[in-house]
Scaffold this motif. Structure first.
Motif, PDB file in Angstrom:
ATOM      1  N   ASN A 112     -16.201 -33.636  15.718  1.00  0.00           N
ATOM      2  CA  ASN A 112     -15.336 -34.685  15.171  1.00  0.00           C
ATOM      3  C   ASN A 112     -14.400 -35.299  16.215  1.00  0.00           C
ATOM      4  N   GLN A 113     -14.246 -34.649  17.358  1.00  0.00           N
ATOM      5  CA  GLN A 113     -13.383 -35.176  18.419  1.00  0.00           C
ATOM      6  C   GLN A 113     -14.158 -35.963  19.476  1.00  0.00           C
ATOM      7  N   THR A 114     -15.452 -36.133  19.292  1.00  0.00           N
ATOM      8  CA  THR A 114     -16.241 -36.870  20.282  1.00  0.00           C
ATOM      9  C   THR A 114     -15.869 -38.345  20.267  1.00  0.00           C
ATOM     10  N   ARG A 115     -16.016 -38.958  21.423  1.00  0.00           N
ATOM     11  CA  ARG A 115     -15.765 -40.388  21.557  1.00  0.00           C
ATOM     12  C   ARG A 115     -17.013 -41.152  21.089  1.00  0.00           C
ATOM     13  N   PRO A 116     -16.868 -42.402  20.662  1.00  0.00           N
ATOM     14  CA  PRO A 116     -18.017 -43.173  20.164  1.00  0.00           C
ATOM     15  C   PRO A 116     -19.186 -43.266  21.142  1.00  0.00           C
ATOM     16  N   ALA A 117     -18.925 -43.293  22.438  1.00  0.00           N
ATOM     17  CA  ALA A 117     -20.002 -43.421  23.426  1.00  0.00           C
ATOM     18  C   ALA A 117     -20.676 -42.091  23.757  1.00  0.00           C
ATOM     19  N   GLU A 118     -20.198 -40.993  23.216  1.00  0.00           N
ATOM     20  CA  GLU A 118     -20.745 -39.669  23.530  1.00  0.00           C
ATOM     21  C   GLU A 118     -21.891 -39.284  22.584  1.00  0.00           C
ATOM     22  N   LEU A 119     -22.876 -40.139  22.491  1.00  0.00           N
ATOM     23  CA  LEU A 119     -23.980 -39.921  21.549  1.00  0.00           C
ATOM     24  C   LEU A 119     -24.813 -38.692  21.902  1.00  0.00           C
ATOM     25  N   ALA A 120     -25.066 -38.471  23.176  1.00  0.00           N
ATOM     26  CA  ALA A 120     -25.858 -37.299  23.587  1.00  0.00           C
ATOM     27  C   ALA A 120     -25.109 -36.008  23.250  1.00  0.00           C
ATOM     28  N   ARG A 121     -23.803 -35.999  23.447  1.00  0.00           N
ATOM     29  CA  ARG A 121     -23.008 -34.812  23.109  1.00  0.00           C
ATOM     30  C   ARG A 121     -23.021 -34.568  21.602  1.00  0.00           C
ATOM     31  N   ARG A 122     -22.901 -35.636  20.820  1.00  0.00           N
ATOM     32  CA  ARG A 122     -22.956 -35.493  19.362  1.00  0.00           C
ATOM     33  C   ARG A 122     -24.283 -34.886  18.928  1.00  0.00           C
ATOM     34  N   GLU A 123     -25.366 -35.401  19.489  1.00  0.00           N
ATOM     35  CA  GLU A 123     -26.695 -34.888  19.128  1.00  0.00           C
ATOM     36  C   GLU A 123     -26.820 -33.411  19.479  1.00  0.00           C
ATOM     37  N   ALA A 124     -26.333 -33.024  20.661  1.00  0.00           N
ATOM     38  CA  ALA A 124     -26.403 -31.622  21.083  1.00  0.00           C
ATOM     39  C   ALA A 124     -25.573 -30.733  20.151  1.00  0.00           C
ATOM     40  N   LEU A 125     -24.403 -31.201  19.769  1.00  0.00           N
ATOM     41  CA  LEU A 125     -23.562 -30.420  18.861  1.00  0.00           C
ATOM     42  C   LEU A 125     -24.205 -30.277  17.486  1.00  0.00           C
ATOM     43  N   LEU A 126     -24.816 -31.343  16.976  1.00  0.00           N
ATOM     44  CA  LEU A 126     -25.495 -31.250  15.679  1.00  0.00           C
ATOM     45  C   LEU A 126     -26.634 -30.239  15.731  1.00  0.00           C
ATOM     46  N   ARG A 127     -27.364 -30.202  16.832  1.00  0.00           N
ATOM     47  CA  ARG A 127     -28.462 -29.229  16.958  1.00  0.00           C
ATOM     48  C   ARG A 127     -27.926 -27.799  16.962  1.00  0.00           C
ATOM     49  N   GLU A 128     -26.732 -27.625  17.511  1.00  0.00           N
ATOM     50  CA  GLU A 128     -26.096 -26.311  17.521  1.00  0.00           C
ATOM     51  C   GLU A 128     -25.525 -25.957  16.145  1.00  0.00           C
ATOM     52  N   MET A 129     -24.987 -26.950  15.454  1.00  0.00           N
ATOM     53  CA  MET A 129     -24.289 -26.726  14.188  1.00  0.00           C
ATOM     54  C   MET A 129     -25.210 -26.518  12.995  1.00  0.00           C
ATOM     55  N   PHE A 130     -26.293 -27.291  12.903  1.00  0.00           N
ATOM     56  CA  PHE A 130     -27.131 -27.313  11.711  1.00  0.00           C
ATOM     57  C   PHE A 130     -28.196 -26.224  11.746  1.00  0.00           C
ATOM     58  N   ALA A 131     -28.639 -25.808  10.561  1.00  0.00           N
ATOM     59  CA  ALA A 131     -29.750 -24.861  10.454  1.00  0.00           C
ATOM     60  C   ALA A 131     -30.996 -25.502  11.058  1.00  0.00           C
ATOM     61  N   GLU A 132     -31.202 -26.788  10.752  1.00  0.00           N
ATOM     62  CA  GLU A 132     -32.264 -27.571  11.392  1.00  0.00           C
ATOM     63  C   GLU A 132     -31.921 -29.048  11.262  1.00  0.00           C
ATOM     64  N   ILE A 133     -32.356 -29.808  12.250  1.00  0.00           N
ATOM     65  CA  ILE A 133     -32.110 -31.245  12.243  1.00  0.00           C
ATOM     66  C   ILE A 133     -33.258 -31.924  12.973  1.00  0.00           C
ATOM     67  N   GLY A 134     -33.854 -32.922  12.317  1.00  0.00           N
ATOM     68  CA  GLY A 134     -35.014 -33.604  12.877  1.00  0.00           C
ATOM     69  C   GLY A 134     -34.641 -34.755  13.800  1.00  0.00           C
TER      70      GLY A 134
END
Length: 154
Positions: free
Chosen positions: A35-57
């Protein structure tokens, strides 16, 4: 029955159990980082979602802020899912979201208030898109159903 089994079966359990609470805090710390990521940090958001979720396509996007009491730990996203700002998921048990689903802003999914199956009591509910897309054209899919007994829930 373990505390995790109780949590996923709808049985009463103590959420402040030491080990369970510590596990949840790790998840919430990761959610905070997302939730603290900056709008341009799309790759970081994707990496965090992969870590956070049980699965994400593939092709999944969640606009922060995102709220979940387990930080997405029990959330299963298929592919090409978009969630606008303020998605809230009460993910004390598994939530399954099918391909090509979109969530509008300030959308919430309460885990126990509406997701327990009326027939078998399961908390494992699947959400499908409320619209027809190229991927679902021609299929008559219900908006939500129980993954245990197949009863339509919405």
């Amino acid at each position: 029955m373990t505390i995790q089994e109780k949590m996923h079966s709808g049985e009463l359990y103590l959420p402040m159990d030491g080990a369970l609470f510590q596990e949840q805090m790790v998840c919430l710390d990761c959610l905070y980082d997302f939730n603290q990521t900056r709008p341009a940090e799309l790759a970081r958001r994707e990496a965090l979602l992969r870590e956070m979720f049980a699965e994400i396509g593939e092709g999944c996007c969640i606009e922060p802020p995102f709220h979940a009491n387990w930080g997405g730990r029990h959330v299963h996203f298929s592919s090409h899912i978009y969630a606008n700002f303020n998605l809230t998921l009460v993910d004390g048990t598994h939530i399954y979201v099918e391909d090509y689903t979109q969530f509008g802003p300030t959308w919430w999914w309460p885990q126990r208030a509406t997701t327990c199956c009326r027939s078998c009591g399961s908390g494992d509910i699947s959400i499908t898109p409320p619209f027809t897309s190229a991927a679902t054209a021609g299929s008559a899919r219900e908006p939500s159903w129980c993954l245990v007994c197949g009863l339509r829930t919405m």
